[in-house]
Design an enzyme around this catalytic site. Structure first.
Site, PDB file in Angstrom:
ATOM      1  N   CYS A 119      15.836  93.457  19.582  1.00  0.00           N
ATOM      2  CA  CYS A 119      15.294  92.623  20.580  1.00  0.00           C
ATOM      3  C   CYS A 119      15.741  93.162  21.991  1.00  0.00           C
ATOM      4  CB  CYS A 119      16.111  91.154  20.316  1.00  0.00           C
ATOM      5  SG  CYS A 119      15.865  90.032  21.558  1.00  0.00           S
ATOM      6  N   CYS A 133      18.400  77.977  28.281  1.00  0.00           N
ATOM      7  CA  CYS A 133      18.295  79.399  27.920  1.00  0.00           C
ATOM      8  C   CYS A 133      19.709  79.845  28.672  1.00  0.00           C
ATOM      9  CB  CYS A 133      17.157  80.252  28.326  1.00  0.00           C
ATOM     10  SG  CYS A 133      17.586  82.070  28.138  1.00  0.00           S
ATOM     11  N   GLU A 177      12.106  88.278  31.903  1.00  0.00           N
ATOM     12  CA  GLU A 177      10.948  87.519  31.408  1.00  0.00           C
ATOM     13  C   GLU A 177       9.751  88.995  31.545  1.00  0.00           C
ATOM     14  OE1 GLU A 177       8.880  85.621  30.450  1.00  0.00           O
ATOM     15  OE2 GLU A 177       7.128  86.583  31.284  1.00  0.00           O
ATOM     16  N   SER A 231       6.393  81.242  24.965  1.00  0.00           N
ATOM     17  CA  SER A 231       7.571  80.255  24.939  1.00  0.00           C
ATOM     18  C   SER A 231       6.765  78.784  25.437  1.00  0.00           C
ATOM     19  CB  SER A 231       8.581  80.736  25.654  1.00  0.00           C
ATOM     20  OG  SER A 231       9.360  81.664  25.055  1.00  0.00           O
ATOM     21  N   HIS A 233       7.354  75.668  23.831  1.00  0.00           N
ATOM     22  CA  HIS A 233       8.531  74.492  23.746  1.00  0.00           C
ATOM     23  C   HIS A 233       7.973  73.373  24.260  1.00  0.00           C
ATOM     24  CE1 HIS A 233      10.575  78.187  23.260  1.00  0.00           C
ATOM     25  NE2 HIS A 233      10.781  78.307  24.498  1.00  0.00           N
ATOM     26  N   ASN A 307      20.278  77.451  19.725  1.00  0.00           N
ATOM     27  CA  ASN A 307      21.331  77.983  19.753  1.00  0.00           C
ATOM     28  C   ASN A 307      22.148  77.307  20.932  1.00  0.00           C
ATOM     29  OD1 ASN A 307      20.952  79.635  17.665  1.00  0.00           O
ATOM     30  ND2 ASN A 307      19.273  80.761  19.080  1.00  0.00           N
TER      31      ASN A 307
HETATM   32  N1  SAH Z   1      11.258  85.328  28.929  1.00  0.00           N
HETATM   33  C1  SAH Z   1      10.733  85.418  27.662  1.00  0.00           C
HETATM   34  C2  SAH Z   1      11.529  86.237  26.580  1.00  0.00           C
HETATM   35  C3  SAH Z   1      12.875  85.723  26.348  1.00  0.00           C
HETATM   36  S1  SAH Z   1      13.481  84.338  25.742  1.00  0.00           S
HETATM   37  C4  SAH Z   1      10.222  84.115  27.294  1.00  0.00           C
HETATM   38  O1  SAH Z   1      10.562  83.032  27.727  1.00  0.00           O
HETATM   39  O2  SAH Z   1       9.590  84.161  26.142  1.00  0.00           O
HETATM   40  C5  SAH Z   1      12.985  84.676  23.757  1.00  0.00           C
HETATM   41  C6  SAH Z   1      12.995  83.362  23.240  1.00  0.00           C
HETATM   42  O3  SAH Z   1      14.026  82.679  22.720  1.00  0.00           O
HETATM   43  C7  SAH Z   1      11.941  82.219  23.840  1.00  0.00           C
HETATM   44  O4  SAH Z   1      11.118  81.623  22.997  1.00  0.00           O
HETATM   45  C8  SAH Z   1      13.057  81.487  24.246  1.00  0.00           C
HETATM   46  O5  SAH Z   1      12.638  80.091  24.651  1.00  0.00           O
HETATM   47  C9  SAH Z   1      13.969  81.189  23.285  1.00  0.00           C
HETATM   48  N2  SAH Z   1      15.251  80.655  23.531  1.00  0.00           N
HETATM   49  C10 SAH Z   1      15.884  80.816  25.020  1.00  0.00           C
HETATM   50  N3  SAH Z   1      17.035  79.929  24.730  1.00  0.00           N
HETATM   51  C11 SAH Z   1      17.273  79.551  23.522  1.00  0.00           C
HETATM   52  C12 SAH Z   1      18.207  78.520  22.911  1.00  0.00           C
HETATM   53  N4  SAH Z   1      19.364  78.447  23.526  1.00  0.00           N
HETATM   54  N5  SAH Z   1      17.934  78.670  21.530  1.00  0.00           N
HETATM   55  C13 SAH Z   1      16.809  79.179  20.814  1.00  0.00           C
HETATM   56  N6  SAH Z   1      16.035  79.646  21.248  1.00  0.00           N
HETATM   57  C14 SAH Z   1      16.227  79.951  22.837  1.00  0.00           C
END
Ligand code: SAH
Length: 366
Positions: A119, A133, A177, A231, A233, A307
């Site tokens: 990753c 995040c 991103e 993403s 959500h 997480n």
């Molecule tokens: N900016 C991009 C890639 C980075 S995040 C995006 O938004 O997709 C990668 C993945 O992890 C995304 O789906 C994001 O929403 C998720 N993610 C971010 N914070 C998280 C957390 N605290 N617990 C679980 N997943 C999370």
């Protein structure tokens, strides 16, 4: 707009030439009177043979090796500062320092069998401020260059090689991103994919985006077999707005319309990520709405257990409630999986990357 042809070798030399004070690859080659076959040798040594540095390229004349080393040519633009392995040894997190002192993290996951996923980060920090995040909460610092992105993968490929393994999958799900640093990410993809270099198939690469509609349209025209993850959500603006500010720029309807266009253009499946936040987006109503949006499409939903992040105001949905949510999607015929989280004990799981380890800690763990 549309497909751009990206030459991996030129990208690699451009980035590295700039790093050591040349304008670009041509100026670099001229300075050392490097013939095209020499450039090929160096490029292959760094990115296919994964040699440590130019000194190790024994096919080059000794003087040339010394000259290039002297001038500062290295095979990695990122320096590992801290490398941590999880208790079960399946997850390894690397903290990397960039030349200007900024730091990013990347994570290696070793699954059952020989499957491995790395990753990687595309930016130092992130401008999109998703409330759940850790990276988003810390703000944006700068875009990474293509080579800085690629070299995170190179590091773990070298690490795996010592155990007789290879990288089988790469996901752009680290810090940043990817579609906010579009050109460098596409060049990094070209570097990863190049048959004369790293040689990882497009189908083994996944780009995850917060949902930048114009870039999704652009990406559809690239004609690549690279996987796209969104993403999402939340199934509507009301809920999504509360924790994803990007919704004000591109609403949920516009985002899903772009996904439909992407499928129509590419005939490729779209993966939707859905992090499960207790009492926020995990209600039965959300599940039913999501099922309606996903039903009958070339879509796949990946539910992600939340997480914990340092100052996150959220709690994760309990496991049994995640499975109930999944069952509603399943009943509607929507392909659904629940992500298995790895590396929580070293803050290497989704959303936990922040690269804020203190300098003192670096010295202590070195
Ligand atoms: N900016 C991009 C890639 C980075 S995040 C995006 O938004 O997709 C990668 C993945 O992890 C995304 O789906 C994001 O929403 C998720 N993610 C971010 N914070 C998280 C957390 N605290 N617990 C679980 N997943 C999370």
């Amino acid at each position: 707009m549309g497909a751009v042809k990206r030459d991996a070798q030129t990208t690699w030399f451009n980035d590295n030439a700039r790093r050591i004070g040349f304008a670009d690859a041509d100026e670099f080659a001229l300075a050392f009177a490097l013939k095209p076959y020499r450039l090929k040798q160096i490029y292959r040594a760094a990115n296919k043979e994964l040699l440590e540095n130019v000194e190790a390229v024994t096919t080059l004349p000794k003087e040339l090796r010394a000259e290039l080393t002297e001038r500062g040519l290295t095979f990695s633009s990122v320096e590992p500062i801290v490398v941590q392995r999880s208790h079960d040894e399946k997850t390894t997190k690397g903290l990397f320092r960039l030349r200007d002192g900024n730091e990013v993290e990347a994570v290696l996951m070793e699954h059952k069998g020989d499957r491995t996923t790395v990753c990687i980060s595309s930016q130092a920090g992130c401008a999109f401020a998703c409330a759940f995040c850790s990276t988003g909460q810390a703000g944006f610092t700068r875009n990474l260059e293509a080579t800085e992105i690629f070299d995170q993968a190179r590091f773990f490929a070298r690490d795996l090689a010592t155990r007789g393994k290879k990288i089988t999958n790469i996901v752009f799900m680290g810090m940043g991103e990817p579609f906010h640093n579009y050109d460098a990410v596409m060049s990094a993809v070209a570097l990863l994919n190049d048959a004369h270099g790293f040689g990882l198939g497009h189908r083994h690469i996944t780009i995850s985006t917060v949902g930048l509609v114009d870039r999704i349209d652009q990406f559809a025209l690239e004609g690549l077999q690279v996987n796209l993850a969104i993403s999402l959500h939340a199934p509507n603006d009301e809920v999504r707005n509360t924790f994803m500010p990007v919704t004000r720029r591109y609403n949920t309807e516009q985002l899903l319309a772009a996904c439909e266009r992407y499928v129509a253009t590419t005939r490729r499946k779209v993966f939707f990520e859905y992090v499960m936040l207790a009492g926020v987006n995990d209600t039965g109503e959300c599940a039913h709405q999501l099922a309606e949006l996903m039903r009958g499409k070339l879509y796949h939903v990946n539910l992600i257990p939340y997480n914990a992040t340092p100052d996150g105001p959220f709690a994760g949905t309990a496991d049994d409630a995640i499975w109930q949510f999944a069952a509603i999607l399943d009943a509607a015929g929507v392909p659904t999986t629940v992500r298995h989280n790895m590396g929580r004990d070293i803050a290497a799981a989704c959303g936990q990357l922040r690269a804020d380890t203190q300098p003192k800690a670096h010295a202590a763990t070195k």
